[in-house]
Design a protein around this motif. Structure first.
Motif, PDB file in Angstrom:
ATOM      1  N   ALA A  39     -10.340 -10.531   0.446  1.00 34.32           N
ATOM      2  CA  ALA A  39      -9.370 -11.539  -0.263  1.00 34.32           C
ATOM      3  C   ALA A  39      -9.173 -10.457  -1.855  1.00 34.32           C
ATOM      4  O   ALA A  39      -7.734 -10.412  -2.147  1.00 34.32           O
ATOM      5  N   VAL A  40      -9.822  -9.410  -1.545  1.00 35.07           N
ATOM      6  CA  VAL A  40      -9.646  -8.251  -2.977  1.00 35.07           C
ATOM      7  C   VAL A  40      -8.548  -7.405  -1.567  1.00 35.07           C
ATOM      8  O   VAL A  40      -6.942  -6.606  -2.052  1.00 35.07           O
ATOM      9  N   ARG A  41      -8.803  -7.389  -0.704  1.00 34.38           N
ATOM     10  CA  ARG A  41      -7.694  -6.592   0.401  1.00 34.38           C
ATOM     11  C   ARG A  41      -6.257  -7.691   0.454  1.00 34.38           C
ATOM     12  O   ARG A  41      -5.542  -6.855   0.592  1.00 34.38           O
ATOM     13  N   ALA A  42      -6.085  -8.288   0.585  1.00 38.53           N
ATOM     14  CA  ALA A  42      -5.093  -9.788   1.105  1.00 38.53           C
ATOM     15  C   ALA A  42      -4.116  -9.294  -0.125  1.00 38.53           C
ATOM     16  O   ALA A  42      -2.992  -9.792  -0.461  1.00 38.53           O
ATOM     17  N   ALA A  43      -4.873  -8.950  -1.218  1.00 37.62           N
ATOM     18  CA  ALA A  43      -4.229  -8.728  -2.695  1.00 37.62           C
ATOM     19  C   ALA A  43      -4.136  -7.868  -2.477  1.00 37.62           C
ATOM     20  O   ALA A  43      -3.663  -7.260  -3.800  1.00 37.62           O
ATOM     21  N   GLY A  44      -3.655  -6.521  -1.874  1.00 40.31           N
ATOM     22  CA  GLY A  44      -2.986  -5.525  -1.896  1.00 40.31           C
ATOM     23  C   GLY A  44      -3.858  -4.593  -3.063  1.00 40.31           C
ATOM     24  O   GLY A  44      -3.899  -3.341  -3.375  1.00 40.31           O
ATOM     25  N   LEU A  45      -4.794  -4.740  -3.168  1.00 43.42           N
ATOM     26  CA  LEU A  45      -6.125  -4.100  -4.024  1.00 43.42           C
ATOM     27  C   LEU A  45      -6.861  -2.730  -3.372  1.00 43.42           C
ATOM     28  O   LEU A  45      -7.039  -2.947  -2.096  1.00 43.42           O
ATOM     29  N   PRO A  46      -7.502  -1.796  -3.739  1.00 44.01           N
ATOM     30  CA  PRO A  46      -8.437  -0.787  -3.590  1.00 44.01           C
ATOM     31  C   PRO A  46      -9.052  -1.495  -2.396  1.00 44.01           C
ATOM     32  O   PRO A  46     -10.233  -2.411  -3.652  1.00 44.01           O
ATOM     33  N   GLU A  47     -10.324  -0.972  -1.743  1.00 45.31           N
ATOM     34  CA  GLU A  47     -11.057  -2.095  -1.075  1.00 45.31           C
ATOM     35  C   GLU A  47     -12.137  -2.088  -2.072  1.00 45.31           C
ATOM     36  O   GLU A  47     -12.462  -0.790  -2.685  1.00 45.31           O
ATOM     37  N   ALA A  48     -12.968  -3.177  -2.394  1.00 43.48           N
ATOM     38  CA  ALA A  48     -13.863  -3.739  -2.814  1.00 43.48           C
ATOM     39  C   ALA A  48     -15.362  -2.622  -2.313  1.00 43.48           C
ATOM     40  O   ALA A  48     -15.684  -3.336  -1.703  1.00 43.48           O
ATOM     41  N   ARG A  49     -15.702  -1.915  -3.393  1.00 40.47           N
ATOM     42  CA  ARG A  49     -16.788  -1.564  -3.460  1.00 40.47           C
ATOM     43  C   ARG A  49     -18.546  -2.132  -3.124  1.00 40.47           C
ATOM     44  O   ARG A  49     -18.017  -3.292  -3.975  1.00 40.47           O
ATOM     45  N   ASP A 369      -7.524 -20.128  -0.890  1.00 41.61           N
ATOM     46  CA  ASP A 369      -9.259 -20.196  -1.277  1.00 41.61           C
ATOM     47  C   ASP A 369      -9.779 -20.020  -2.608  1.00 41.61           C
ATOM     48  O   ASP A 369      -9.415 -19.323  -3.516  1.00 41.61           O
ATOM     49  N   THR A 370     -11.396 -20.571  -2.888  1.00 44.18           N
ATOM     50  CA  THR A 370     -12.226 -20.052  -4.253  1.00 44.18           C
ATOM     51  C   THR A 370     -12.545 -18.379  -3.878  1.00 44.18           C
ATOM     52  O   THR A 370     -11.773 -18.053  -5.573  1.00 44.18           O
ATOM     53  N   TYR A 371     -12.309 -17.755  -3.100  1.00 46.29           N
ATOM     54  CA  TYR A 371     -12.007 -16.148  -3.428  1.00 46.29           C
ATOM     55  C   TYR A 371     -10.970 -15.372  -3.583  1.00 46.29           C
ATOM     56  O   TYR A 371     -10.405 -15.187  -4.467  1.00 46.29           O
ATOM     57  N   ALA A 372     -10.206 -15.826  -3.104  1.00 53.29           N
ATOM     58  CA  ALA A 372      -8.504 -15.129  -3.337  1.00 53.29           C
ATOM     59  C   ALA A 372      -7.703 -15.876  -4.920  1.00 53.29           C
ATOM     60  O   ALA A 372      -7.190 -14.901  -5.338  1.00 53.29           O
ATOM     61  N   ALA A 373      -8.896 -17.021  -4.606  1.00 56.02           N
ATOM     62  CA  ALA A 373      -8.104 -17.041  -6.334  1.00 56.02           C
ATOM     63  C   ALA A 373      -9.496 -16.776  -7.748  1.00 56.02           C
ATOM     64  O   ALA A 373      -8.427 -17.004  -8.569  1.00 56.02           O
ATOM     65  N   GLN A 374     -10.216 -16.580  -7.313  1.00 58.04           N
ATOM     66  CA  GLN A 374     -10.750 -15.928  -8.733  1.00 58.04           C
ATOM     67  C   GLN A 374     -10.054 -14.389  -8.478  1.00 58.04           C
ATOM     68  O   GLN A 374      -9.575 -14.135  -9.190  1.00 58.04           O
ATOM     69  N   VAL A 375      -9.820 -13.583  -7.353  1.00 59.49           N
ATOM     70  CA  VAL A 375      -9.040 -12.396  -7.291  1.00 59.49           C
ATOM     71  C   VAL A 375      -7.964 -12.454  -8.438  1.00 59.49           C
ATOM     72  O   VAL A 375      -7.447 -11.539  -9.349  1.00 59.49           O
ATOM     73  N   ALA A 376      -7.461 -13.154  -8.152  1.00 59.85           N
ATOM     74  CA  ALA A 376      -5.905 -13.838  -8.792  1.00 59.85           C
ATOM     75  C   ALA A 376      -6.014 -13.813 -10.369  1.00 59.85           C
ATOM     76  O   ALA A 376      -5.384 -13.582 -10.993  1.00 59.85           O
ATOM     77  N   ALA A 377      -7.128 -14.491 -10.649  1.00 57.68           N
ATOM     78  CA  ALA A 377      -7.634 -14.498 -12.165  1.00 57.68           C
ATOM     79  C   ALA A 377      -8.275 -13.687 -13.009  1.00 57.68           C
ATOM     80  O   ALA A 377      -7.491 -13.135 -14.016  1.00 57.68           O
ATOM     81  N   LEU A 378      -8.849 -12.581 -12.205  1.00 58.09           N
ATOM     82  CA  LEU A 378      -8.840 -10.978 -12.753  1.00 58.09           C
ATOM     83  C   LEU A 378      -7.534 -10.240 -12.958  1.00 58.09           C
ATOM     84  O   LEU A 378      -7.745 -10.203 -14.025  1.00 58.09           O
ATOM     85  N   LEU A 379      -6.672 -10.482 -11.600  1.00 56.19           N
ATOM     86  CA  LEU A 379      -5.330  -9.734 -12.250  1.00 56.19           C
ATOM     87  C   LEU A 379      -3.969 -10.395 -13.194  1.00 56.19           C
ATOM     88  O   LEU A 379      -3.864  -9.714 -14.024  1.00 56.19           O
ATOM     89  N   ARG A 380      -4.756 -11.856 -13.969  1.00 54.33           N
ATOM     90  CA  ARG A 380      -3.609 -12.550 -14.847  1.00 54.33           C
ATOM     91  C   ARG A 380      -4.515 -11.917 -15.802  1.00 54.33           C
ATOM     92  O   ARG A 380      -4.119 -11.958 -17.570  1.00 54.33           O
ATOM     93  N   GLY A 381      -5.979 -11.819 -16.037  1.00 49.19           N
ATOM     94  CA  GLY A 381      -6.797 -11.826 -17.071  1.00 49.19           C
ATOM     95  C   GLY A 381      -7.841 -12.868 -17.957  1.00 49.19           C
ATOM     96  O   GLY A 381      -7.146 -13.881 -17.911  1.00 49.19           O
ATOM     97  N   ARG A 382      -8.213 -12.581 -18.433  1.00 52.37           N
ATOM     98  CA  ARG A 382      -9.581 -13.690 -18.908  1.00 52.37           C
ATOM     99  C   ARG A 382      -8.906 -14.530 -20.264  1.00 52.37           C
ATOM    100  O   ARG A 382      -8.016 -13.386 -20.987  1.00 52.37           O
ATOM    101  N   PRO A 383      -8.320 -15.935 -20.104  1.00 50.74           N
ATOM    102  CA  PRO A 383      -7.215 -16.497 -21.357  1.00 50.74           C
ATOM    103  C   PRO A 383      -9.022 -16.853 -22.402  1.00 50.74           C
ATOM    104  O   PRO A 383      -9.852 -16.096 -22.275  1.00 50.74           O
ATOM    105  N   ALA A 384      -7.796 -16.203 -23.347  1.00 49.80           N
ATOM    106  CA  ALA A 384      -9.024 -16.979 -24.355  1.00 49.80           C
ATOM    107  C   ALA A 384      -9.860 -18.136 -25.038  1.00 49.80           C
ATOM    108  O   ALA A 384      -9.691 -19.484 -25.001  1.00 49.80           O
TER     109      ALA A 384
END
Length: 418
Positions: A39-49, A369-384
């Protein structure tokens, strides 16, 4: 509920992460880790360590300034399991008490290490220890006004359960003829017994626990029934040193002649994914013979009964709000007979393993999927975060309300719906 971010944990309302350097603490060969890295890779982000749980437990984990660290399940690795539970047989049921102590100590050390190096954690490390103690989690949900099964073992003030005699006594005092007896720190139905009694004193239990010739207990892929009190008592007495939790056995709605419940994933306070689980036994876990049901049929059944599907999802979101330090949880939703009322059976820290399942319509996670949705949420930032929302029917009028109706296998840590 007041939430204070610990050292190394980003505050509520954090800004979006433009190009986060993600680290996943997990077992490198586990599919959970692979799904997240994909999911991280599909989002175009650096490889997750990957930082292995083995290194965390042995004190060799290392983090770096600016990294964002996500904890995943330590389950399904025999070496990790041996360090946590102290057993060389991954199919054994016993040892969850030791597992819990070792896991909570390890996450506390990990949180200190992350904070000291200038990295941040995705989740509050104080939350998993509550989620992995069913007694504490039940009490948290109850205080938040979330509908849950009655329990005589909820919270820290509950009486201890030292064996079958205590289970018998607590069930009788609470008026429970049918109850689930669960390991306080178990997952994936490991060590769960669906216990039934009657007025004549007869006792039987349905469970996946297999009792060996020397009295040792093993996880099995076959659900079986023990029909004598002596057999049930022997299993409960063997499990009790690890801690037990008792809940009322709620009659559940059915689909196609099979009992049904749902696993609902909630990300940043919003229900994003749901799967129906059906079974002919009281345990609906798919690895125990449960099958995926028809979500469309569930929604139709709720509507036909005069209910609203968003209200059912609202129960799950209220349950997630009771654990504000977690960005993603898996909620086990129990529909009552008739599909009008719902209760929450459990909230799972690692309950996002739903491979290939796309997000719910209107959830904001459509096509993910659930993992891609979590990566997208990280990129949006955490809501109050706002105070926990309480279902109607409670006296807490200071909170925003949501409308509700209410073969051996290894034990796995972190609940999977697959």
């Amino acid at each position: 509920m007041t939430y204070s971010p610990p050292l190394g944990h980003p505050p509520a309302g954090q800004p979006p992460l433009a190009r986060p350097r993600l680290v996943v603490v997990g077992n490198p060969a586990n599919r959970r880790v692979a799904f997240f890295r994909d999911a991280v890779r599909a989002a175009g982000l650096p490889e997750a360590r990957v930082e292995p749980w083995l290194d965390v437990l042995r004190g060799g984990a290392r983090f770096h300034p600016g990294e964002t660290v996500r904890l995943d399940s330590p389950g399904e690795d025999p070496d990790v399991d041996r360090l946590l539970r102290g057993t060389y047989d991954p199919t054994r049921v016993e040892g969850t008490g030791r597992w819990y102590e070792a896991f909570t100590a390890a996450t506390a050390r990990l949180a200190r290490s992350v904070g000291e190096t200038g990295a941040v954690l995705v989740d509050d490390p104080a939350e998993p220890p509550v989620l992995f103690d069913k007694r504490l989690a039940h009490a948290r949900l109850l205080r938040a006004g979330v509908p849950v099964p009655d329990s005589p073992t909820s919270g820290t003030a509950a009486p201890p359960v030292r064996g079958w005699a205590d289970v018998r006594s607590l069930m009788a005092a609470a008026g429970l003829r049918r109850a689930f007896v669960k390991l306080a720190h178990g997952s994936s139905a490991s060590g769960v017994l669906a216990v039934e009694t009657n007025g004549a004193g007869r006792v039987q239990a349905t469970t996946s626990v297999e009792r060996g010739p020397e009295g040792h207990l093993f996880n099995s892929l076959r659900v079986r029934r023990y029909t004598t009190e002596r057999e049930v008592a022997a299993i409960v007495d063997a499990l009790a040193p690890d801690g037990l939790h008792i809940e009322r056995w709620l009659p559940k709605a059915a689909q196609g002649g099979r009992v049904a419940d749902l696993r609902v994933v909630v990300i940043d306070g919003r229900a994003t994914h749901a799967v129906v689980r059906t079974s002919r036994s009281p345990m609906t876990n798919l690895h125990l013979g449960g099958t995926r049901g028809d979500l469309g049929a569930v929604r139709a059944a709720v509507s036909a009964a005069g209910g609203r599907w968003p209200d059912a999802l609202g129960v799950c979101e209220a349950a997630a709000d009771a654990f504000p330090g977690m960005r993603c949880v898996g909620v086990d939703l129990l529909p009552a007979v008739g599909w009008r009322r719902f209760a929450v059976g459990e909230v799972n820290a690692f309950g996002d393993l739903l491979p290939g399942l796309a997000g719910l319509p209107g959830s904001g996670a459509e096509g993910l999927d659930t993992y891609a949705a979590q990566v997208a949420a990280l990129l949006r930032g955490r809501p109050a975060r706002t105070p926990s929302r309480t279902p109607p029917g409670t006296d807490d009028t200071t909170r925003t309300t949501r409308p509700t109706s209410i073969t051996r296998t290894t034990g796995t840590t972190g609940s999977s719906a697959t």
